[in-house]
Motif scaffolding. Structure first.
Motif, mmCIF file in Angstrom:
data_model
loop_
_atom_site.group_PDB
_atom_site.id
_atom_site.type_symbol
_atom_site.label_atom_id
_atom_site.label_comp_id
_atom_site.label_asym_id
_atom_site.label_seq_id
_atom_site.Cartn_x
_atom_site.Cartn_y
_atom_site.Cartn_z
ATOM 1 N N HIS A 15 -3.568 -1.193 -3.270
ATOM 2 C CA HIS A 15 -3.020 0.045 -3.808
ATOM 3 C C HIS A 15 -1.545 0.124 -3.427
ATOM 4 O O HIS A 15 -1.143 -0.419 -2.407
ATOM 5 N N PRO A 16 -0.745 0.836 -4.201
ATOM 6 C CA PRO A 16 0.487 1.353 -3.604
ATOM 7 C C PRO A 16 0.087 2.306 -2.466
ATOM 8 O O PRO A 16 -1.049 2.793 -2.443
ATOM 9 N N THR A 17 0.989 2.571 -1.559
ATOM 10 C CA THR A 17 0.629 3.459 -0.449
ATOM 11 C C THR A 17 1.274 4.834 -0.567
ATOM 12 O O THR A 17 0.626 5.850 -0.305
ATOM 13 N N GLY A 18 2.542 4.902 -0.918
ATOM 14 C CA GLY A 18 3.197 6.193 -1.077
ATOM 15 C C GLY A 18 3.603 6.860 0.223
ATOM 16 O O GLY A 18 4.070 8.004 0.204
ATOM 17 N N THR A 19 3.452 6.188 1.364
ATOM 18 C CA THR A 19 3.781 6.830 2.643
ATOM 19 C C THR A 19 5.248 6.682 3.028
ATOM 20 O O THR A 19 5.742 7.442 3.861
ATOM 21 N N GLY A 20 5.950 5.712 2.429
ATOM 22 C CA GLY A 20 7.326 5.464 2.833
ATOM 23 C C GLY A 20 8.269 6.639 2.611
ATOM 24 O O GLY A 20 9.017 7.014 3.529
ATOM 25 N N PRO A 21 8.279 7.272 1.425
ATOM 26 C CA PRO A 21 9.192 8.398 1.233
ATOM 27 C C PRO A 21 8.961 9.539 2.214
ATOM 28 O O PRO A 21 9.918 10.120 2.742
ATOM 29 N N GLY A 22 7.710 9.882 2.473
ATOM 30 C CA GLY A 22 7.423 10.951 3.429
ATOM 31 C C GLY A 22 7.890 10.611 4.829
ATOM 32 O O GLY A 22 8.390 11.479 5.562
ATOM 33 N N ALA A 23 7.725 9.337 5.223
ATOM 34 C CA ALA A 23 8.179 8.916 6.552
ATOM 35 C C ALA A 23 9.696 9.016 6.668
ATOM 36 O O ALA A 23 10.226 9.416 7.709
ATOM 37 N N ILE A 24 10.408 8.649 5.603
ATOM 38 C CA ILE A 24 11.873 8.738 5.621
ATOM 39 C C ILE A 24 12.324 10.189 5.671
ATOM 40 O O ILE A 24 13.251 10.546 6.400
ATOM 41 N N LEU A 25 11.659 11.049 4.923
ATOM 42 C CA LEU A 25 12.054 12.458 4.871
ATOM 43 C C LEU A 25 11.714 13.201 6.154
ATOM 44 O O LEU A 25 12.543 13.944 6.700
ATOM 45 N N PHE A 26 10.479 13.038 6.641
ATOM 46 C CA PHE A 26 9.978 13.903 7.713
ATOM 47 C C PHE A 26 9.652 13.178 9.012
ATOM 48 O O PHE A 26 9.188 13.806 9.960
ATOM 49 N N ARG A 27 9.862 11.868 9.072
ATOM 50 C CA ARG A 27 9.580 11.035 10.225
ATOM 51 C C ARG A 27 8.091 10.652 10.246
ATOM 52 O O ARG A 27 7.221 11.356 9.739
ATOM 53 N N PRO A 28 7.769 9.523 10.865
ATOM 54 C CA PRO A 28 6.401 8.990 10.820
ATOM 55 C C PRO A 28 5.301 9.892 11.389
ATOM 56 O O PRO A 28 4.187 9.884 10.853
ATOM 57 N N TYR A 74 14.176 1.579 7.274
ATOM 58 C CA TYR A 74 15.180 2.469 6.677
ATOM 59 C C TYR A 74 16.306 2.756 7.662
ATOM 60 O O TYR A 74 17.492 2.657 7.318
ATOM 61 N N ARG A 75 15.949 3.117 8.900
ATOM 62 C CA ARG A 75 16.980 3.442 9.894
ATOM 63 C C ARG A 75 17.844 2.224 10.214
ATOM 64 O O ARG A 75 19.060 2.348 10.382
ATOM 65 N N LEU A 76 17.225 1.051 10.308
ATOM 66 C CA LEU A 76 17.990 -0.159 10.590
ATOM 67 C C LEU A 76 18.958 -0.460 9.449
ATOM 68 O O LEU A 76 20.125 -0.794 9.684
ATOM 69 N N ALA A 77 18.476 -0.319 8.218
ATOM 70 C CA ALA A 77 19.350 -0.580 7.066
ATOM 71 C C ALA A 77 20.532 0.383 7.046
ATOM 72 O O ALA A 77 21.665 -0.015 6.753
ATOM 73 N N ARG A 78 20.298 1.652 7.366
ATOM 74 C CA ARG A 78 21.410 2.617 7.405
ATOM 75 C C ARG A 78 22.352 2.315 8.562
ATOM 76 O O ARG A 78 23.574 2.474 8.439
ATOM 77 N N ALA A 79 21.789 1.882 9.689
ATOM 78 C CA ALA A 79 22.612 1.626 10.875
ATOM 79 C C ALA A 79 23.577 0.466 10.660
ATOM 80 O O ALA A 79 24.673 0.447 11.241
ATOM 81 N N VAL A 80 23.190 -0.511 9.845
ATOM 82 C CA VAL A 80 24.069 -1.661 9.613
ATOM 83 C C VAL A 80 24.964 -1.446 8.398
ATOM 84 O O VAL A 80 25.612 -2.378 7.925
ATOM 85 N N PHE A 108 14.735 1.627 -0.640
ATOM 86 C CA PHE A 108 13.952 0.539 -1.243
ATOM 87 C C PHE A 108 13.314 -0.327 -0.163
ATOM 88 O O PHE A 108 12.109 -0.620 -0.211
ATOM 89 N N ALA A 109 14.110 -0.754 0.816
ATOM 90 C CA ALA A 109 13.582 -1.622 1.869
ATOM 91 C C ALA A 109 12.506 -0.910 2.679
ATOM 92 O O ALA A 109 11.448 -1.485 2.976
ATOM 93 N N GLY A 110 12.760 0.360 3.039
ATOM 94 C CA GLY A 110 11.795 1.090 3.850
ATOM 95 C C GLY A 110 10.490 1.326 3.133
ATOM 96 O O GLY A 110 9.406 1.123 3.700
ATOM 97 N N VAL A 111 10.551 1.731 1.869
ATOM 98 C CA VAL A 111 9.332 2.020 1.109
ATOM 99 C C VAL A 111 8.541 0.738 0.860
ATOM 100 O O VAL A 111 7.313 0.709 1.003
ATOM 101 N N ALA A 112 9.227 -0.342 0.497
ATOM 102 C CA ALA A 112 8.536 -1.602 0.218
ATOM 103 C C ALA A 112 7.861 -2.149 1.475
ATOM 104 O O ALA A 112 6.705 -2.597 1.441
ATOM 105 N N LEU A 113 8.554 -2.105 2.608
ATOM 106 C CA LEU A 113 7.970 -2.658 3.828
ATOM 107 C C LEU A 113 6.896 -1.755 4.420
ATOM 108 O O LEU A 113 5.988 -2.237 5.097
ATOM 109 N N ALA A 114 6.962 -0.452 4.163
ATOM 110 C CA ALA A 114 5.851 0.419 4.567
ATOM 111 C C ALA A 114 4.570 -0.013 3.867
ATOM 112 O O ALA A 114 3.486 -0.052 4.474
#
Length: 230
Positions: free
Chosen positions: A69-82, A127-133, A142-148
């Motif tokens: 399945h797709p998971t759909g958890t990545g956007p929520g984790a980015i918005l509101f934290r895991p 996501y945080r690592l990608a923003r930090a660099v 994209f990276a955060g959602v795909a890897l989640a």
């Protein structure tokens, strides 16, 4: 991700439930705090839960006893934290088990650990690592959602391999086998989910910019200069 009802041995089902429980309890506290401190977030929280429910309800056959399945958890984790997604994701899995026969109650702990704990944390860290660099918002999303998505299925493969090691190659062989079978459907799904996450955040930056600024996703827009010539 949705390991079927009764598929895991009892000791594995209990062990994964114990492992997931502290994250879910902490997530419940995080949700209560978010709603209490920022009641305006309620609508976006509900949208994150609904997005996860709808996306993860799309089912493709995969390994015996499970599905892709797709998971759909990545956007929520980015918005509101895991931690928030630990609760929302577990509630999604519970309703899917009861209403859609996706997963089960005895395997809820294992599914929650992969789907609502590991996936969101890996996605958020990416996501945080990608923003930090120096990465921009949308590439990081994209990276955060795909890897989640991918991390969820790596964890499910590990869970299945621990429960059902290969007769000749043991855990390592079973882990490689489960990963290989999942990869056929999950890698394209993860890429598609990453692109969908980018589209979602493009919409949010236009229609919910103040909320994204409050959540720290976007920097506040600079104030326009005021005043005029004396």
């Amino acid at each position: 991700m949705h390991i079927a009802e009764g598929f895991l041995p009892a000791e594995h089902a209990i062990g994964w439930t114990i492992a997931a429980a502290p994250f879910v309890v902490h997530g419940a506290r995080a949700v209560v705090k978010e709603v209490r401190d920022n009641p305006e977030s309620t609508l976006l929280l509900g949208a994150a839960g609904a997005f996860t429910f709808v996306l993860s309800a799309i089912k493709l056959p995969s390994v015996t006893g499970s599905s892709s399945h797709p998971t759909g958890t990545g956007p929520g984790a980015i918005l509101f934290r895991p931690p928030v997604m630990a609760l929302l994701g577990t509630v999604v899995l519970l309703f899917q088990a009861l209403l859609l026969a996706h997963g089960g109650l005895t395997t809820l702990g294992a599914n929650a650990f992969a789907f609502a704990v590991v996936g969101p944390w890996v996605g958020y860290a990416t996501y945080r690592l990608a923003r930090a660099v120096g990465g921009g918002l949308l590439p990081a999303v994209f990276a955060g959602v795909a890897l989640a998505d991918l991390a969820t299925y790596v964890t499910t493969s590990l869970q299945l391999a621990l429960a059902f090691p290969d007769a000749s190659t043991g855990f390592a062989g079973a882990f490689a086998k489960f990963l290989g079978v999942f990869a056929v459907t999950q890698i394209p799904l993860a890429i598609g989910e990453g692109l969908l996450g980018v589209l979602l955040f493009r919409v949010l930056t236009v229609n919910a910019r103040p909320e994204l600024e409050r959540l720290g996703i976007l920097k506040p827009a600079p104030l326009a200069p005021t005043g005029g010539a004396a």
